[in-house]
Design an enzyme around this catalytic site. Structure first.
Site, PDB file in Angstrom:
ATOM      1  N   LYS A 169      43.668  57.027  39.431  1.00  0.00           N
ATOM      2  CA  LYS A 169      42.872  57.192  38.262  1.00  0.00           C
ATOM      3  C   LYS A 169      43.426  56.784  37.083  1.00  0.00           C
ATOM      4  CE  LYS A 169      39.108  60.159  39.790  1.00  0.00           C
ATOM      5  NZ  LYS A 169      38.159  61.272  39.384  1.00  0.00           N
ATOM      6  N   LYS A 225      38.165  54.206  49.889  1.00  0.00           N
ATOM      7  CA  LYS A 225      37.196  55.479  50.020  1.00  0.00           C
ATOM      8  C   LYS A 225      35.868  55.000  49.248  1.00  0.00           C
ATOM      9  CE  LYS A 225      38.065  58.884  46.655  1.00  0.00           C
ATOM     10  NZ  LYS A 225      38.244  60.221  45.966  1.00  0.00           N
ATOM     11  N   LYS A 278      32.002  56.664  43.784  1.00  0.00           N
ATOM     12  CA  LYS A 278      30.887  56.700  42.884  1.00  0.00           C
ATOM     13  C   LYS A 278      31.325  55.706  41.846  1.00  0.00           C
ATOM     14  CE  LYS A 278      30.512  61.421  43.037  1.00  0.00           C
ATOM     15  NZ  LYS A 278      30.860  62.869  42.199  1.00  0.00           N
TER      16      LYS A 278
HETATM   17  P1  TYM Z   1      33.832  64.438  43.697  1.00  0.00           P
HETATM   18  O1  TYM Z   1      33.047  64.621  42.669  1.00  0.00           O
HETATM   19  O2  TYM Z   1      34.512  63.257  43.497  1.00  0.00           O
HETATM   20  O3  TYM Z   1      33.479  64.588  45.076  1.00  0.00           O
HETATM   21  C1  TYM Z   1      32.496  65.589  45.712  1.00  0.00           C
HETATM   22  C2  TYM Z   1      32.784  66.097  47.034  1.00  0.00           C
HETATM   23  O4  TYM Z   1      32.516  64.816  48.031  1.00  0.00           O
HETATM   24  C3  TYM Z   1      34.015  64.478  48.617  1.00  0.00           C
HETATM   25  N1  TYM Z   1      33.863  63.111  48.940  1.00  0.00           N
HETATM   26  C4  TYM Z   1      33.994  62.505  50.048  1.00  0.00           C
HETATM   27  N2  TYM Z   1      34.339  62.948  51.220  1.00  0.00           N
HETATM   28  C5  TYM Z   1      34.329  61.822  52.375  1.00  0.00           C
HETATM   29  N3  TYM Z   1      34.292  60.571  51.943  1.00  0.00           N
HETATM   30  C6  TYM Z   1      34.199  60.145  50.623  1.00  0.00           C
HETATM   31  N4  TYM Z   1      34.570  58.938  50.459  1.00  0.00           N
HETATM   32  C7  TYM Z   1      34.191  61.299  49.583  1.00  0.00           C
HETATM   33  N5  TYM Z   1      34.126  61.058  48.090  1.00  0.00           N
HETATM   34  C8  TYM Z   1      33.805  62.022  47.829  1.00  0.00           C
HETATM   35  C9  TYM Z   1      35.143  65.238  47.930  1.00  0.00           C
HETATM   36  O5  TYM Z   1      35.823  65.482  48.479  1.00  0.00           O
HETATM   37  C10 TYM Z   1      34.252  66.312  46.994  1.00  0.00           C
HETATM   38  O6  TYM Z   1      34.580  67.540  48.017  1.00  0.00           O
HETATM   39  N6  TYM Z   1      37.330  67.242  41.618  1.00  0.00           N
HETATM   40  C11 TYM Z   1      36.360  67.186  42.418  1.00  0.00           C
HETATM   41  C12 TYM Z   1      35.138  68.199  42.199  1.00  0.00           C
HETATM   42  C13 TYM Z   1      35.669  69.579  41.740  1.00  0.00           C
HETATM   43  C14 TYM Z   1      35.911  70.639  42.752  1.00  0.00           C
HETATM   44  C15 TYM Z   1      36.198  71.725  41.971  1.00  0.00           C
HETATM   45  C16 TYM Z   1      35.989  70.449  43.985  1.00  0.00           C
HETATM   46  C17 TYM Z   1      36.005  70.275  40.741  1.00  0.00           C
HETATM   47  N7  TYM Z   1      36.500  71.238  40.881  1.00  0.00           N
HETATM   48  C18 TYM Z   1      36.476  72.883  42.671  1.00  0.00           C
HETATM   49  C19 TYM Z   1      36.137  71.696  44.898  1.00  0.00           C
HETATM   50  C20 TYM Z   1      36.470  72.984  44.150  1.00  0.00           C
HETATM   51  C21 TYM Z   1      35.870  65.790  42.544  1.00  0.00           C
HETATM   52  O7  TYM Z   1      35.883  65.100  41.657  1.00  0.00           O
HETATM   53  O8  TYM Z   1      34.781  65.875  43.648  1.00  0.00           O
END
Ligand code: TYM
Length: 333
Positions: free
Chosen positions: A115, A198, A201
């Site tokens: 990032k 991947k 968003k």
């Molecule tokens: P975020 O918002 O990027 O994504 C949310 C969830 O979606 C999963 N994910 C994917 N899984 C499969 N293929 C993909 N292309 C893909 N893109 C996203 C992510 O693995 C995630 O499970 N830091 C985290 C949010 C967060 C969090 C937490 C998660 C903040 N605190 C505590 C678990 C526990 C994030 O940015 O996810």
């Protein structure tokens, strides 16, 4: 008792990767949760401000994300659904854990490297400390399990390291070590434009992802235009190793159908993408159109959404309070 905690950033563009990699499992866990367990799901809005955001857009995205999660099947009467910002204990515990986490540990986080890119010196301190807040998110509730996609595995390992060191440093067993739950078939859904990146968003190309708000025609068009290759599908997934785009489309099909890639190939081997893509599009539409229909309903009632989120936050604050108090006291504060 089982305590499941997970979060998602409210950055708009919720896509098929988020659904198959995370939210679908949230729903499954909520549905299978025994009576003495608890599921907490939150919008990681404090995480969202570690990169630049337009404030009006962020506020709109938060509501939109809440509506989408409910449309996907999270039931605020059974799971605790809330905004991170409404539970100040997340930020407070994060600060306490900043005293435990080591700079060397954070330096190894691949998501920060991705990032921040070439401009590391210009990245926000928040982006660097981001995984510490994520550790606080789960440790605060004594989470036993954290359902995430593959890309969050390293952050979860860091949360375990932080918990272990905090417990050792304070001579307590305050924090539970959480286990990640990563779905095997959909751990990593890739971009429709590039099978090695991947689905994300933040990808500038809308054609790279299937949004949960896309209608049937848009989904079909995106899959038709998805990057693929000219070869027929092989008989086994192992033979897709050097065909990232083909592997991704078969993987998406498998995840949607709830089977393994080998099982998909057992019925589709020999087909070219001219016939596989329409089958995939049908399956995607079948899964996503009921979600989209429900989303349009929830969107229409923002006051009700705000009420549900406020109620979830009140329940989360109650569960968070004892651990935060114990953390302060373990540190002598
Ligand atoms: P975020 O918002 O990027 O994504 C949310 C969830 O979606 C999963 N994910 C994917 N899984 C499969 N293929 C993909 N292309 C893909 N893109 C996203 C992510 O693995 C995630 O499970 N830091 C985290 C949010 C967060 C969090 C937490 C998660 C903040 N605190 C505590 C678990 C526990 C994030 O940015 O996810």
């Amino acid at each position: 008792a089982m305590r499941i905690v997970s979060g998602i950033q409210p950055t708009g563009n919720l896509h098929l990767g988020n659904y198959l990699g995370a939210i679908r499992n949230w729903v499954r866990m909520q549905d299978e949760m025994p009576a003495d367990g608890e599921c907490l799901f939150f919008l990681a809005d404090l995480h969202a401000i570690t990169v630049h955001n337009d404030p009006a857009m962020l506020a709109a995205n938060i509501r939109e994300m809440a509506a989408t999660i409910i449309a996907c099947g999270i039931d605020p009467a059974r799971a605790i659904l809330f905004r991170q910002r409404h539970v100040p204990a997340h930020a407070e515990l994060s600060w306490l854990l900043n005293g435990t986490a080591r700079i060397g540990w954070l330096n190894r986080m691949t998501q920060f490297k991705e990032k921040s890119g070439k401009n590391r010196e210009g990245a926000s301190v928040g982006l660097f400390a981001y995984p510490v807040l994520q550790a606080a998110d789960v440790l605060l509730y004594q989470a036993t399990h954290v359902p995430v996609g593959d890309d969050q595995k390293q952050h979860l390992e860091l949360a375990r390291d932080i918990a272990t060191k905090f417990n050792a440093d304070t001579g307590t067993d305050l924090f539970t070590l959480p286990d990640p739950i990563i779905p095997p078939a959909a751990a990593r859904i890739m971009s429709l434009r590039d099978g090695t990146a991947k689905m994300s968003k933040s990808d500038p190309s809308d054609a790279s992802r299937i949004a949960l708000t896309d209608d049937a025609d848009t989904i079909a068009a995106k899959i038709r235009k998805a990057k693929s290759d000219a070869d027929a599908l092989p008989a086994t997934a192992a033979e897709l190793a050097d065909r990232p785009e083909a592997r991704n489309l078969v993987g998406i099909y498998a995840a949607l159908a709830g089977v393994t890639p080998d099982q998909v190939l057992a019925t589709h081997a020999g087909q070219g993408f001219g016939s596989f893509k329409p089958a995939l599009a049908d399956l995607a539409v079948e899964t996503l159109s009921p979600i989209r229909d429900r989303l349009l309903t929830f969107r229409a009632d923002p006051a009700e959404l705000d009420r549900l989120l406020a109620d979830g936050a009140a329940r989360a604050r109650t569960l968070a309070a004892p651990t935060l108090a114990a953390a302060y006291s373990a540190l002598g504060l």
